[in-house]
Design a protein around this motif. Structure first.
Motif, PDB file in Angstrom:
ATOM      1  N   ALA A 167      10.542   7.454   3.741  1.00 44.48           N
ATOM      2  CA  ALA A 167       9.569   7.001   4.727  1.00 44.48           C
ATOM      3  C   ALA A 167      10.079   5.797   5.521  1.00 44.48           C
ATOM      4  CB  ALA A 167       8.263   6.636   4.029  1.00 44.48           C
ATOM      5  N   GLY A 168      11.279   5.338   5.206  1.00 50.10           N
ATOM      6  CA  GLY A 168      11.863   4.223   5.939  1.00 50.10           C
ATOM      7  C   GLY A 168      11.400   2.856   5.463  1.00 50.10           C
ATOM      8  N   VAL A 169      10.912   2.769   4.241  1.00 43.27           N
ATOM      9  CA  VAL A 169      10.425   1.504   3.690  1.00 43.27           C
ATOM     10  C   VAL A 169      11.582   0.763   3.032  1.00 43.27           C
ATOM     11  CG1 VAL A 169       8.878   0.467   1.982  1.00 43.27           C
ATOM     12  CG2 VAL A 169       8.127   2.455   3.302  1.00 43.27           C
ATOM     13  N   ASP A 170      11.640  -0.548   3.258  1.00 41.78           N
ATOM     14  CA  ASP A 170      12.621  -1.389   2.575  1.00 41.78           C
ATOM     15  C   ASP A 170      12.080  -1.629   1.166  1.00 41.78           C
ATOM     16  OD1 ASP A 170      14.808  -3.017   2.097  1.00 41.78           O
ATOM     17  OD2 ASP A 170      13.825  -4.797   2.925  1.00 41.78           O
ATOM     18  N   MET A 195       0.820  -1.173   0.000  1.00 44.67           N
ATOM     19  CA  MET A 195       0.000   0.000   0.000  1.00 44.67           C
ATOM     20  C   MET A 195       0.874   1.249   0.000  1.00 44.67           C
ATOM     21  SD  MET A 195      -3.053   0.647  -0.268  1.00 44.67           S
ATOM     22  CE  MET A 195      -4.618   0.617   0.464  1.00 44.67           C
ATOM     23  N   GLU A 196       1.999   1.159   0.660  1.00 47.45           N
ATOM     24  CA  GLU A 196       2.871   2.338   0.720  1.00 47.45           C
ATOM     25  C   GLU A 196       3.411   2.735  -0.653  1.00 47.45           C
ATOM     26  OE1 GLU A 196       5.006  -1.351   1.976  1.00 47.45           O
ATOM     27  OE2 GLU A 196       3.377  -0.286   2.910  1.00 47.45           O
ATOM     28  N   TYR A 197       3.490   1.773  -1.551  1.00 53.71           N
ATOM     29  CA  TYR A 197       3.949   2.067  -2.908  1.00 53.71           C
ATOM     30  C   TYR A 197       2.926   2.954  -3.624  1.00 53.71           C
ATOM     31  CZ  TYR A 197       7.590  -1.426  -2.305  1.00 53.71           C
ATOM     32  OH  TYR A 197       8.689  -2.125  -1.861  1.00 53.71           O
ATOM     33  N   VAL A 198       1.653   2.616  -3.449  1.00 58.37           N
ATOM     34  CA  VAL A 198       0.588   3.422  -4.052  1.00 58.37           C
ATOM     35  C   VAL A 198       0.567   4.813  -3.419  1.00 58.37           C
ATOM     36  CG1 VAL A 198      -1.915   3.598  -4.383  1.00 58.37           C
ATOM     37  CG2 VAL A 198      -0.763   1.389  -4.629  1.00 58.37           C
ATOM     38  N   TYR A 199       0.743   4.865  -2.099  1.00 61.04           N
ATOM     39  CA  TYR A 199       0.782   6.161  -1.429  1.00 61.04           C
ATOM     40  C   TYR A 199       1.915   7.028  -1.973  1.00 61.04           C
ATOM     41  CZ  TYR A 199      -2.506   4.472   2.111  1.00 61.04           C
ATOM     42  OH  TYR A 199      -3.608   3.985   2.760  1.00 61.04           O
ATOM     43  N   SER A 219      11.362  -4.651  -7.828  1.00 60.33           N
ATOM     44  CA  SER A 219      10.376  -5.281  -8.707  1.00 60.33           C
ATOM     45  C   SER A 219       8.983  -4.694  -8.487  1.00 60.33           C
ATOM     46  CB  SER A 219      10.344  -6.794  -8.492  1.00 60.33           C
ATOM     47  OG  SER A 219       9.976  -7.101  -7.156  1.00 60.33           O
ATOM     48  N   ARG A 220       8.660  -4.381  -7.251  1.00 61.38           N
ATOM     49  CA  ARG A 220       7.351  -3.780  -6.972  1.00 61.38           C
ATOM     50  C   ARG A 220       7.280  -2.361  -7.511  1.00 61.38           C
ATOM     51  NH1 ARG A 220       5.483  -4.802  -0.952  1.00 61.38           N
ATOM     52  NH2 ARG A 220       3.532  -4.047  -1.847  1.00 61.38           N
ATOM     53  N   VAL A 221       8.391  -1.639  -7.412  1.00 59.88           N
ATOM     54  CA  VAL A 221       8.432  -0.275  -7.940  1.00 59.88           C
ATOM     55  C   VAL A 221       8.249  -0.309  -9.453  1.00 59.88           C
ATOM     56  CG1 VAL A 221       9.872   1.771  -8.263  1.00 59.88           C
ATOM     57  CG2 VAL A 221       9.860   0.607  -6.052  1.00 59.88           C
ATOM     58  N   LYS A 222       8.967  -1.211 -10.119  1.00 63.26           N
ATOM     59  CA  LYS A 222       8.855  -1.324 -11.574  1.00 63.26           C
ATOM     60  C   LYS A 222       7.432  -1.702 -11.979  1.00 63.26           C
ATOM     61  CE  LYS A 222      13.635  -2.442 -12.472  1.00 63.26           C
ATOM     62  NZ  LYS A 222      14.595  -3.266 -13.173  1.00 63.26           N
ATOM     63  N   ALA A 223       6.826  -2.624 -11.255  1.00 62.26           N
ATOM     64  CA  ALA A 223       5.463  -3.049 -11.576  1.00 62.26           C
ATOM     65  C   ALA A 223       4.474  -1.899 -11.395  1.00 62.26           C
ATOM     66  CB  ALA A 223       5.065  -4.232 -10.693  1.00 62.26           C
ATOM     67  N   LEU A 224       4.648  -1.119 -10.353  1.00 59.80           N
ATOM     68  CA  LEU A 224       3.754   0.011 -10.111  1.00 59.80           C
ATOM     69  C   LEU A 224       3.887   1.060 -11.208  1.00 59.80           C
ATOM     70  CD1 LEU A 224       1.725   1.523  -8.329  1.00 59.80           C
ATOM     71  CD2 LEU A 224       3.680   2.510  -7.127  1.00 59.80           C
TER      72      LEU A 224
END
Length: 110
Positions: free
Chosen positions: A29-32, A1-5, A36-41
């Motif tokens: 924001a301190g997220v690991d 969810m933080e990726y969408v935020y 791959s999730r960033v690329k997909a988003l």
């Protein structure tokens, strides 16, 4: 969810939604971050008008809100009775589950 935020933050600040910017927001924001999730988003949002998507989502009423508002008092009473019956059924099922699990444990320990 933080990726969408992160994408929504970038959209709100009129920044380009790309891998580097999303990664920067997430790291701040301190997220690991998982690349791959960033690329997909970024790929998923490539052809999306975020403002239009937000407006469309805001225009959709919450589930059940429109029928309840349009219904009569009798409909509301019927819905309350159905909810009460469902709650009673749930309680009965929980008691049956507890009884059944207790019998199983009793048989294990004599």
């Amino acid at each position: 969810m933080e990726y969408v935020y992160a994408a929504l933050i970038l959209n709100e600040t009129d920044e380009e939604i790309n891998e580097d910017n999303i990664t920067a927001v997430l790291e701040a924001a301190g997220v690991d971050v998982e690349e791959s999730r960033v690329k997909a988003l970024v790929a998923a949002l490539e052809d999306v008008d975020i403002e239009e998507a937000i407006e469309t989502a805001a225009a959709v009423p919450a589930a059940g809100a429109a029928p309840a508002a349009a219904g009569s008092d009798d409909d509301a009473d019927d819905a309350e009775e159905a909810d009460a019956a469902d709650d009673a059924d749930d309680d009965d099922e929980e008691e049956e589950d507890e009884d059944a699990s207790g019998e199983g444990l009793g048989s294990l320990f004599g």
